[in-house]
Write a protein that holds these residues in place. Sequence first.
Motif, short mmCIF file in Angstrom:
data_model
loop_
_atom_site.label_atom_id
_atom_site.label_comp_id
_atom_site.label_asym_id
_atom_site.label_seq_id
_atom_site.Cartn_x
_atom_site.Cartn_y
_atom_site.Cartn_z
N ILE A 91 -11.99 -64.82 -35.38
CA ILE A 91 -10.85 -64.04 -35.88
C ILE A 91 -10.98 -63.76 -37.38
CG2 ILE A 91 -9.37 -66.05 -36.23
CD1 ILE A 91 -7.01 -64.26 -35.36
N SER A 92 -11.50 -64.77 -38.07
CA SER A 92 -11.64 -64.59 -39.51
C SER A 92 -12.64 -63.50 -39.82
CB SER A 92 -12.09 -65.91 -40.13
OG SER A 92 -12.47 -65.73 -41.44
N ALA B 70 -12.32 -60.08 -41.98
CA ALA B 70 -13.22 -59.81 -43.09
C ALA B 70 -13.90 -58.46 -42.89
CB ALA B 70 -14.27 -60.92 -43.20
N ARG C 285 -1.45 -63.80 -48.44
CA ARG C 285 -2.15 -65.06 -48.68
C ARG C 285 -1.89 -66.05 -47.55
NH1 ARG C 285 -0.20 -69.97 -52.02
NH2 ARG C 285 -1.87 -71.36 -51.38
N ARG D 76 -3.89 -65.02 -44.54
CA ARG D 76 -5.31 -65.38 -44.63
C ARG D 76 -5.50 -66.85 -44.25
NH1 ARG D 76 -8.79 -61.91 -46.87
NH2 ARG D 76 -7.88 -60.07 -47.84
N ASN D 77 -4.61 -67.70 -44.73
CA ASN D 77 -4.73 -69.10 -44.38
C ASN D 77 -4.49 -69.32 -42.89
OD1 ASN D 77 -5.48 -70.13 -46.85
ND2 ASN D 77 -3.36 -70.30 -47.57
N ARG D 78 -3.56 -68.53 -42.35
CA ARG D 78 -3.30 -68.68 -40.92
C ARG D 78 -4.50 -68.26 -40.08
NH1 ARG D 78 2.72 -66.40 -39.80
NH2 ARG D 78 3.81 -67.84 -41.18
N LYS E 53 -7.58 -68.44 -40.96
CA LYS E 53 -8.59 -69.50 -41.04
C LYS E 53 -8.18 -70.70 -40.19
CE LYS E 53 -11.86 -68.17 -44.04
NZ LYS E 53 -11.53 -66.77 -44.11
N ASN E 54 -6.89 -70.97 -40.15
CA ASN E 54 -6.44 -72.10 -39.33
C ASN E 54 -6.64 -71.83 -37.85
OD1 ASN E 54 -5.66 -74.05 -41.18
ND2 ASN E 54 -3.78 -72.94 -41.66
N LYS E 55 -6.50 -70.56 -37.49
CA LYS E 55 -6.76 -70.21 -36.09
C LYS E 55 -8.26 -70.37 -35.80
CE LYS E 55 -6.36 -67.76 -32.11
NZ LYS E 55 -5.46 -67.82 -31.00
N MET E 56 -9.07 -70.01 -36.80
CA MET E 56 -10.52 -70.11 -36.62
C MET E 56 -10.94 -71.55 -36.39
SD MET E 56 -13.40 -69.12 -39.42
CE MET E 56 -13.14 -70.45 -40.56
N ILE E 57 -10.35 -72.48 -37.15
CA ILE E 57 -10.80 -73.86 -37.00
C ILE E 57 -10.08 -74.59 -35.87
CG2 ILE E 57 -11.65 -74.13 -39.35
CD1 ILE E 57 -9.03 -75.44 -40.10
N ARG E 58 -8.98 -74.01 -35.40
CA ARG E 58 -8.29 -74.59 -34.24
C ARG E 58 -8.10 -73.47 -33.23
NH1 ARG E 58 -5.56 -77.64 -38.52
NH2 ARG E 58 -5.93 -79.86 -38.14
N ALA F 190 3.90 -64.05 -35.25
CA ALA F 190 2.52 -64.45 -35.06
C ALA F 190 1.86 -63.59 -33.99
CB ALA F 190 2.46 -65.91 -34.65
N ASP G 126 -7.62 -70.28 -48.57
CA ASP G 126 -8.69 -69.38 -48.12
C ASP G 126 -9.32 -68.65 -49.30
OD1 ASP G 126 -10.22 -67.52 -46.53
OD2 ASP G 126 -8.66 -66.06 -47.00
N ASP H 189 -16.54 -64.00 -47.67
CA ASP H 189 -15.46 -64.39 -46.77
C ASP H 189 -16.08 -64.97 -45.50
OD1 ASP H 189 -13.02 -64.71 -45.67
OD2 ASP H 189 -12.37 -62.63 -45.84
N GLY I 65 -16.75 -65.77 -41.98
CA GLY I 65 -16.29 -65.09 -40.76
C GLY I 65 -16.25 -66.02 -39.57
N PHE J 17 -6.05 -75.06 -43.59
CA PHE J 17 -5.97 -74.16 -44.73
C PHE J 17 -4.54 -74.07 -45.24
CE2 PHE J 17 -9.99 -73.03 -42.96
CZ PHE J 17 -10.75 -72.66 -44.07
N ILE K 286 -17.59 -74.64 -34.82
CA ILE K 286 -16.52 -74.52 -33.84
C ILE K 286 -16.94 -73.49 -32.80
CG2 ILE K 286 -14.05 -74.19 -33.52
CD1 ILE K 286 -13.83 -74.82 -36.54
N ARG L 159 -17.49 -81.43 -35.95
CA ARG L 159 -16.51 -81.47 -37.03
C ARG L 159 -17.10 -82.22 -38.21
NH1 ARG L 159 -12.26 -77.88 -36.17
NH2 ARG L 159 -11.48 -78.09 -34.06
#
Lengths: 231, 595, 375, 402
Positions: free
Chosen positions: B314-315, B319, B337, B340-342, B344-349, B359, C223, C233, C235, C254, C283, C289
């Motif tokens: 998603i990130s 991009a 801002r 963007r953090n959200r 990235k949070n979706k990307m890692i979870r 959302a 971020d 950035d 991806g 984040f 991931i 991790r």
Amino acid sequence: MRRMVPMWIAIIAGFAMLLSAFFPMTESLGETFGDVFNVVAAIAFILGAGSLAKVNLAKVSRRDPGWGFAVVTLICFTITIVVGLGKFGVPQNPQFAALPWSGEKEAEGGAFAWIYAYALVPITATMFALLAFYVASAAFRAFRAKNLEAILLLSTAFIILLGRTFAGVVLTGWLPDWASGLRLENLSVYIMQVFNTAGNRAIIIGIALGVSATSLRILLGIDRSWMGSGD
Amino acid sequence: MRIVATDCGSTTTKAILIEERDGVFRQTFRGEAPTTVEDPFADVTLGVTNAVTELQELSGYKLIADDGTIIRRASVNDVDGCDMYISTSSAGGGLQMMVAGVVREMTAESAKRAALGAGAIVMDTIASNDRRKPHEQIQRIRELRPDMVLVSGGTDGGDTKKVIEIAELIAPARPRPRFGSEFCLPLIFAGNKEARTAIERIFSGEGFALSIVDNLRPTLEREHLGPARERIHDVFLEHVMAHAPGYDKLMEWANAPIMPTPGAVGDILQTIAKGRAINVVGVDIGGATTDMFSVFGGIFNRTVSANLGMSYSISNVCAEAGMDSVLRWVHLDMDERELRNRVKNKMIRPTTIPQTLEALVFEQAVSREALRLAYVQHKAFATTLKGVQQQRTVGDAFKQEEAGKSLVDNMALDLMVASGGVLSHAPRMEQTALMMIDAFEPEGFTEIAKDSIFMMPHLGVLASVNPRAAMEVFEKDCLVILGWCVAPRGEVRAGKPAFEYTLTRGGTTLAHGQLVGGEMRLVRFALGESGTLEVRPEKGLDMGAGAGKPISREVRGGSVGIVFDARGRPLKLPHTQAERRACVEKWLKSLEVYV
Amino acid sequence: MAKAYTPGLKVTARTTYRVRRLLPVTGDVRVKVGELVSAETVVAETFLEGDVFPIKVAGMLGANPNELAALMLKRVGESVQVGEVLARSKGIFGMMKTEAKSTAAGTLESISDSTGMVIIRGAKTPVQVRAYVAGRVAEVIAGEGVIVETDALFVQGIFGVGGETWGPLVIAVKSHTEDLREELIVSSMKGAIVVGGARMTAGGIRRAREVGVAAVICGGIDDADLRDVLGYDLGVAVTGSEKIGITLLVTEGFGDIAMAERTFQLLLAHAGKLASVNGATQIRAGVMRPEIVVALEARGSSEIFTGGATAGILDIGTAVRIIRDPYFGFLGTVSALPEQPAVLGSGSKARVLEVALESGERVTVPRANVELSST
Amino acid sequence: MQIILSVAAARMCAATACAALCAPLCASPSASPPTPPLSVTAADVPWDAGGSIEISWVPAANLGSATTWLVERSEIGADGTSGPWVTVAEVAIATTTTTAAKLSHTAPYWFRVTAVGSDGSSSPTNSPAHTTAHRNFFIGEKLPLFSAILTVCACVIYFILAARKGRPMKVRRIAALEAIDNAVGRATEMGRPILFVAGIQDMDNIQTVAGITVLGHVSKTAAEYDATIEVPTSRSLVMEAARETVQASYLAAGRPEAYNADLIRYITDEQFGFVAYVSGRMVREKPATCFYMGCFYAESLILAETGNSIGAIQIAGTAESSQLPFFVAACDYTLIGEEFMAASAYLSGEPDQMGSLKGQDAGKAIASVLIIVGVVLATFAALSPGGFATAALGALRGILGS
């Protein structure tokens, strides 16, 4: 550096030529550059001959397929040079009768002129004659009534073709005088004079503008691609 | 007839039961279980057994024997067991291939097409003009760990030098396969037949399992992918699958060769396009990648957009498209801002799902961009052959057409099939329809459907053994018809009339109206209904019959209905943020997207 | 089903940590089973096959590829230096010969008569694998590497960048809610693993890199700051090979988010000890991790942990962390697990659970949006 | 523009013909001997390159039997009156001025005029006029051309500057140039060479320069694809230029070692000798791709048809309008006239160069406006001669310098 020098030569020479066309005092400058070009072209000729010799010699040396032709080329090349430089059989120039080799190499009666007249001219004519065949084959393939444009072009071509032959006169000669404009021979002249000329001039105007813009790009040093692409 | 089909995905194994009742094939039950290809289980059949067990519980038939295998019944009159078991697989990352050819746009592209069509993921394409220096190419080959390599290049009787050159780069680079160190890397050569002896010499005894098939580009004018695709399937079964945990058993169980999941999806879409003589685009948007399939004029193409997805990637979508492009679809106030953090949070979870409307709106905006970008890539790839000689006549003097034009034509497109989480699990069907319309910009009349439970892979394999069953299930149970998008091609003027429509059935007018430029309207037309829709576009707008010409067409109802879209094509959104938001909000409201 | 599998990150005070330290290609293992190693001990080493440099010699000579063998001055197997003449053309009747010089150093591996290409294989490059954590060699995999085992404090992060590193654990903040600001980094932290509380600020990261900190561990990162550090950035979350001179690891996610208090207390308790950190995150299928490992003196532990993804069973009373907005980062315990799916604010239907937050408030969230807060 | 010119020319022809016909009628048929003109004046032609002087004379009231005027010049001698006399012109009796051209602008010239009759000649003017031709700063009659060039240049420069400021320049796709990659790729896949012919003229022809420019791009693509490119040339200088260009391209593509100067070879200056070589080579080597970019004459069709017969992709470009039909008929893609000139700008993709194309378009727009205005005026002038339209047409003609 490698690019700057030729670029500046081009810019200076180009501007000189341009100016000399409008400003009389720069006329001689234009002529000078013209002469310079001729000198450069003449010197380059040595490179050209060198390339020719090298390529053919290499072919012979490697015994590439068809190397026999290269031998023939080299022999003809040598003969022509010798004959031309040696002015074999060239009559004396009556004006400077006292000076040896004063005759022009192309002068009538010389070996060089003989080669020209009896070898080159017939061969050239043969090649040129091929054109008739190619015109026919190209026309045969290209003129297909595929779409509206093609049909228009095809019929126009047909009119011109007939109009230029006796067939045209015979076919439409019966048209009364008031409709003489429709006779094929007149129609073809009309098409050539009006449509063809108009279209042609449009292309010519476009070309003229293209030439000026291209020249300007080169003169301003914006277009450097003639020296090889990339930077 | 009772058929059990499974698809072993990278995370879940999905099983469906297809039964013939009263002479008609229907999909009756489904079950799923986590895929068990990795440690600690390392046996894919466990997951299959679990998923089929769920079918067994739901259906009441006994399908799983005590030893965990699938029961086959002796006769169709038996209550328990099934008659056929088939499966697809994309577990362990699917089939990963490296392809090579001489010219990137020609044989290398054909090789890529063959690999993608067979359902592979193309990790890299090596070509003599890929702008990499030979040692860089070698470096890349060494880094990759493909399951299989496909080498093509040269027309028959054409180039041999560069084909061999590429082979000479691959051989010393010795790419190592992903599974097993003693395993020979399968390499398929489908290039110039005159290079075969040299290729055999180069790859003899170098840890490669070489197989040679017909050139996939015998001349530049002709592409012949069949043999290469088939060999990829064979090699996939013989070499790659045989080394994946538990697959030897799975292959024994199955009645038809196990296919890579995307290959099977491609097959079913081809079957449908051919059967109904239509042009189809199918999309499967996943967490990491987006698969795009198209059949135009009978020519099938598939692309995998590796890093366009809704969770893992998603990130990357944000991009690549740019946050501005994503946010143009959003009518709500959002802080960039924070977003963007959200992201990235979706990307890692990646497994989380949107809880609030806000959302969801954002996630669907991202999906539009992911789909749009994937479609752009697809259009660029699905082209006519390049390097073809053009025979000209005087008629072409005015338009000199190029080779390599995209086959994808939104006006000729008849059916769009949406699948993948964000599209098939959207809370409202209208959302799915609008996401598809915004991303693909269909022109003229286009039917929109979604794959209800991602059954296409199963049906793809089924089509190879029982095409009738596959077609019937596809039409009845697999596809959920959402409705139609009716949109003119051309630029509209805001507020000026764009087109008129009349929907009739047997002489009675069901709906009639006019749309102005920039407007969208939804006419409900329920599932099962059908009628004739006539559209009269204004001058300069094309609905498929030519600019300004009226057109009528039979339409079927769907769970959404008919979406009239007078926003013009190509789709342009207002420049200022305030205007854009107002517009988007208007469209969302008229289509009842978020209620 | 009142219970469900839910992913979580492992944060544990003591576990038996086993790590596989393998060579990319076969080589020699330098240690024996039972041997005690430190983080820096080289456990295995090998040589990677050299790079391959193809040179189109026939093209350079203007010769046909099939003539090349006769023109070569170097034979297969000979070593070649940069600038050395590889082959010489016959020229035209013996004159105007051209030479092809090598553009690479190495061993001449092959000469192709169909493409005119000569392949030079560069020198082998040594590869060493170190132990990464202090511990005992539990197993030797002949030719490939070893498994190192140790009792350890083990903390899994959610995301990291940068590769493996180790150093003394230094706690820079007073509480788990404090941001890691620039002024908290002092020059004595060179080579250390610095633990911050909540977010690592841009200034903090910059200062840490200036000072030469080995790794920074915090609750969150913005971020925009990550993008500045990386220069692009990010991806796709596949990291670990960045060359940024520092390893960054976040335990929660984040944005502005505090490190879980338990994690912070565990790290605080081991301040000053040698810790090993790996920022590599992947991931995808086969989740990886980032992790923090602090080797402890052996005492034996019942549980053996080998890394990778963890999952646990969700039940009433289980401590969870909410991992999606609008309650992102909130901690609490499961207070109810409704059987039926519920309609969310977004309009979707999903299976949900009720969480009693630390503040006492009870919220309903989708089951997919929680993870076990520590196991 | 050209159309107006031809209309104008036709009208002028008519006028002169009339005058010529009238002249004998106007002249008195009396048998008296021709009378010399009363006086002669010589004046430097203003705004010229300094090579011409305008001579005018006043004829006597009674011309006698004179039918023509003989105008002569002299430059030798202190006063120039002693000759020798060189004929400048012999003009009809109705004319009273003439221009002596091709003169030197460094020394004075003397001019005398004699009336010549059927029965002999009169005495020349008794006092020859003299003057020196002045070389002017600017050639006046080229002013329209000069201003046209300036206008076009101004447009071009304006758009170049605009492009530098970031104004987007959209240029329509030129299929022939987009097809270069395809054509080169085809040669690569088929393992055959690419043939590039840059016309048969020397480097002083702008078409050859444009051809070499395209060669730069083609050879760079060829270098990237690792295809063989052969460039036979019919001029030595073109060979050198082509070598420089191709070598630079190979360098830019990062494959300097693949450059082989011997593939760019001089053949012969002889038109048909060159054609014979090239078509022979085509038949033997069967190149997969042929480019013809430059100035072509009769050979255009021979080359293009030969190329077609061997199944090559052919891309041609020339500004020789008479050869365009042949290329269009026999080639896959043809760059027509200005497209060919625009090729280098198009291929570079640089904003500067794109801007220059826009400037060219502006020039085209100006030309179109002038054509339309001229055609409209000429039509009206023909319908109602002597009206406003005639005057306006005259004025326009004056501005355009014809």
